[in-house]
Write a protein that holds these residues in place. Sequence first.
Motif, mmCIF file in Angstrom:
data_model
loop_
_atom_site.group_PDB
_atom_site.id
_atom_site.type_symbol
_atom_site.label_atom_id
_atom_site.label_comp_id
_atom_site.label_asym_id
_atom_site.label_seq_id
_atom_site.Cartn_x
_atom_site.Cartn_y
_atom_site.Cartn_z
ATOM 1 N N ALA A 83 44.627 56.593 14.189
ATOM 2 C CA ALA A 83 43.831 55.519 13.983
ATOM 3 C C ALA A 83 42.609 55.382 13.325
ATOM 4 O O ALA A 83 42.129 55.038 12.862
ATOM 5 C CB ALA A 83 42.908 55.935 15.493
ATOM 6 N N ALA A 84 42.244 56.395 12.827
ATOM 7 C CA ALA A 84 40.546 56.387 11.913
ATOM 8 C C ALA A 84 40.868 55.572 10.176
ATOM 9 O O ALA A 84 40.433 55.375 9.531
ATOM 10 C CB ALA A 84 39.881 57.724 10.981
ATOM 11 N N LEU A 100 50.044 52.769 20.082
ATOM 12 C CA LEU A 100 50.227 53.705 20.349
ATOM 13 C C LEU A 100 49.184 54.943 19.152
ATOM 14 O O LEU A 100 48.325 55.826 19.401
ATOM 15 C CB LEU A 100 51.639 54.795 19.442
ATOM 16 C CG LEU A 100 52.319 54.646 20.669
ATOM 17 C CD1 LEU A 100 53.682 54.850 19.827
ATOM 18 C CD2 LEU A 100 52.659 55.122 22.426
ATOM 19 N N LEU A 101 48.204 54.392 17.656
ATOM 20 C CA LEU A 101 47.477 55.098 17.208
ATOM 21 C C LEU A 101 46.328 54.668 18.256
ATOM 22 O O LEU A 101 45.188 55.708 18.429
ATOM 23 C CB LEU A 101 47.819 55.039 16.004
ATOM 24 C CG LEU A 101 48.694 55.490 15.074
ATOM 25 C CD1 LEU A 101 48.794 54.864 13.873
ATOM 26 C CD2 LEU A 101 48.677 56.541 14.618
ATOM 27 N N SER A 106 45.215 61.325 19.961
ATOM 28 C CA SER A 106 45.854 63.241 19.830
ATOM 29 C C SER A 106 47.226 62.191 18.902
ATOM 30 O O SER A 106 48.217 63.265 18.064
ATOM 31 C CB SER A 106 47.001 64.034 20.987
ATOM 32 O OG SER A 106 46.947 62.418 21.552
ATOM 33 N N TYR A 107 47.600 61.100 18.668
ATOM 34 C CA TYR A 107 48.731 60.477 18.176
ATOM 35 C C TYR A 107 48.604 59.846 16.649
ATOM 36 O O TYR A 107 48.069 60.048 16.282
ATOM 37 C CB TYR A 107 49.666 59.370 19.125
ATOM 38 C CG TYR A 107 50.590 58.548 18.311
ATOM 39 C CD1 TYR A 107 52.051 58.962 18.961
ATOM 40 C CD2 TYR A 107 51.094 58.249 17.488
ATOM 41 C CE1 TYR A 107 52.830 58.545 18.432
ATOM 42 C CE2 TYR A 107 51.440 57.306 16.631
ATOM 43 C CZ TYR A 107 53.113 57.419 17.177
ATOM 44 O OH TYR A 107 54.339 57.087 16.652
ATOM 45 N N TYR A 404 57.128 55.009 25.439
ATOM 46 C CA TYR A 404 56.214 54.855 25.774
ATOM 47 C C TYR A 404 55.710 53.752 26.528
ATOM 48 O O TYR A 404 54.992 52.842 26.077
ATOM 49 C CB TYR A 404 54.905 55.140 24.975
ATOM 50 C CG TYR A 404 55.235 56.577 23.965
ATOM 51 C CD1 TYR A 404 55.032 57.813 24.568
ATOM 52 C CD2 TYR A 404 56.118 56.465 22.664
ATOM 53 C CE1 TYR A 404 55.008 58.880 23.651
ATOM 54 C CE2 TYR A 404 56.366 57.382 21.851
ATOM 55 C CZ TYR A 404 56.330 59.044 22.443
ATOM 56 O OH TYR A 404 56.616 60.284 21.351
ATOM 57 N N ASP A 405 54.769 54.244 27.676
ATOM 58 C CA ASP A 405 54.491 52.905 28.682
ATOM 59 C C ASP A 405 52.698 53.332 28.413
ATOM 60 O O ASP A 405 52.660 54.311 28.901
ATOM 61 C CB ASP A 405 54.754 53.941 29.750
ATOM 62 C CG ASP A 405 54.891 52.170 30.964
ATOM 63 O OD1 ASP A 405 53.211 51.841 31.046
ATOM 64 O OD2 ASP A 405 55.268 52.104 32.168
ATOM 65 N N LEU A 406 51.980 52.261 28.097
ATOM 66 C CA LEU A 406 50.787 52.546 27.574
ATOM 67 C C LEU A 406 50.421 52.154 28.315
ATOM 68 O O LEU A 406 48.776 52.570 29.088
ATOM 69 C CB LEU A 406 50.869 51.463 25.908
ATOM 70 C CG LEU A 406 51.366 51.421 25.106
ATOM 71 C CD1 LEU A 406 50.904 50.336 23.727
ATOM 72 C CD2 LEU A 406 51.252 53.303 24.518
#
Length: 445
Positions: A83-84, A100-101, A106-107, A404-406
């Motif tokens: 993400a960074a 997701l990021l 942790s992704y 993945y269900d956000l």
Amino acid sequence: MFSIKTALLGGVMAVALAMPALAQSADDLGKTLTPMGAIKAANADGSIPEWTGGITKPPAGWTPGTIEIDPYADDKVKFTITAANMAQYEDKLPEGLKALLKQYPSYKMNVYPTHRSASYPKRIYDETIANAKRAKLVDGGNGVEGAKEGVPFPIPKEGVEAVWNHLLRYRGEGTERMVGQVNPQTDGSYTLIMLHEQVKYLYSAPGGTTTNNSLYFLQEVTSPARLAGEILLVHETINQVKEPRSAWTYNPGQRRVRRAPNVAYDNPGTASDGLRTTDNFDIFSGAPDRYDWKLIGRKEMYVPYNAYKLHSKSVKYDDIVKPNHINQDLARYELHRVWVVEATLKAGTSHIYAKRRFYIDEDSWQIVVADHLDARGQMWRVAESHGINYYSVPAYWSTLDALYDLQSGRYTAIGLDNQEAPYKFDVKYSDADFSPDSLRRAGVR
């Protein structure tokens, strides 16, 4: 919640401008294009290499009947996307992976050197090249005629043609596998659901199919005890508007075989805890008739690929299944060219996903990432297909699919096979093995 209304518009424009238009025809297949329709040459900076046939010879140490070993085990991570730093790579990231990021600290995405490992038998290449001149869409894109064995549209002109390539891609002629499915809670706790699956691929057989049926599919839940004995039989059709898929279920409690017309579209997938739809199986399966399909273009993107670490016998299921998402230290990402296809729900039809976007690998026609938006235009679910080249076929196919269900913070994953016998790709089935009567016999064993 990650809203992508604006991002989608910008993303569409970025994709559309990503690559220059190429004048391609069936005569280019096997020359400047691979037999499957991919661009044969490397990209401008060589980060995507030239396609030289994929894996045509298994790596040293592998023998038929054993699980596939990693031919790229010595590769080192080039860089990691988090993400960074995702802004540095955003033009090459599917919108769902950006979501997701952002949602899960942790992704992460460990990016490795790109290997164009997808390969297929000569018969499939030859028939794909022939399909380019003989295949056609029928019934407004809801069916295909004139094609057999290979992908029908190696040079797609419409979005639905690219989707048909995924639906009809080669995965052998008769397969059998035992795989696990999990639907972890947010803390990572899970119950392992084991599935015994058998498939006869009618379309892919030498000579193709003489009917509207493309494949027969039989799936039995073998554990846990509360679900064991449930069986699903599907006769998949090519044109599902003209002739809907036929499906039957066997319930061990009732000891009865019943027709199952609801095994389609957005009805809940088998033993998925409501975390995937029926047409989320294999990332997308079934009829395309509820959506308008748009071919956005071909683009270079970081996607899951060559997931031999996730496939390894040295890895246990507890090593893979973690809270929020699978263990990303075991996932591998590479830069590949993908076809981007956007699906918008047709007026007057219904589906829980108002919009979907598929990222389809140009070398294999496997959907490798899929975005799913709700009616508000917000990212809801994101699918990743982690694939490998199965040497004995050969064919590039998924070893693990994760959805993945956000909104719930949960996910479902299917294909866990590390602790099971290797897939069988040479099983000889008769049509009678996939009849409703065979379902009854299987149910009373």
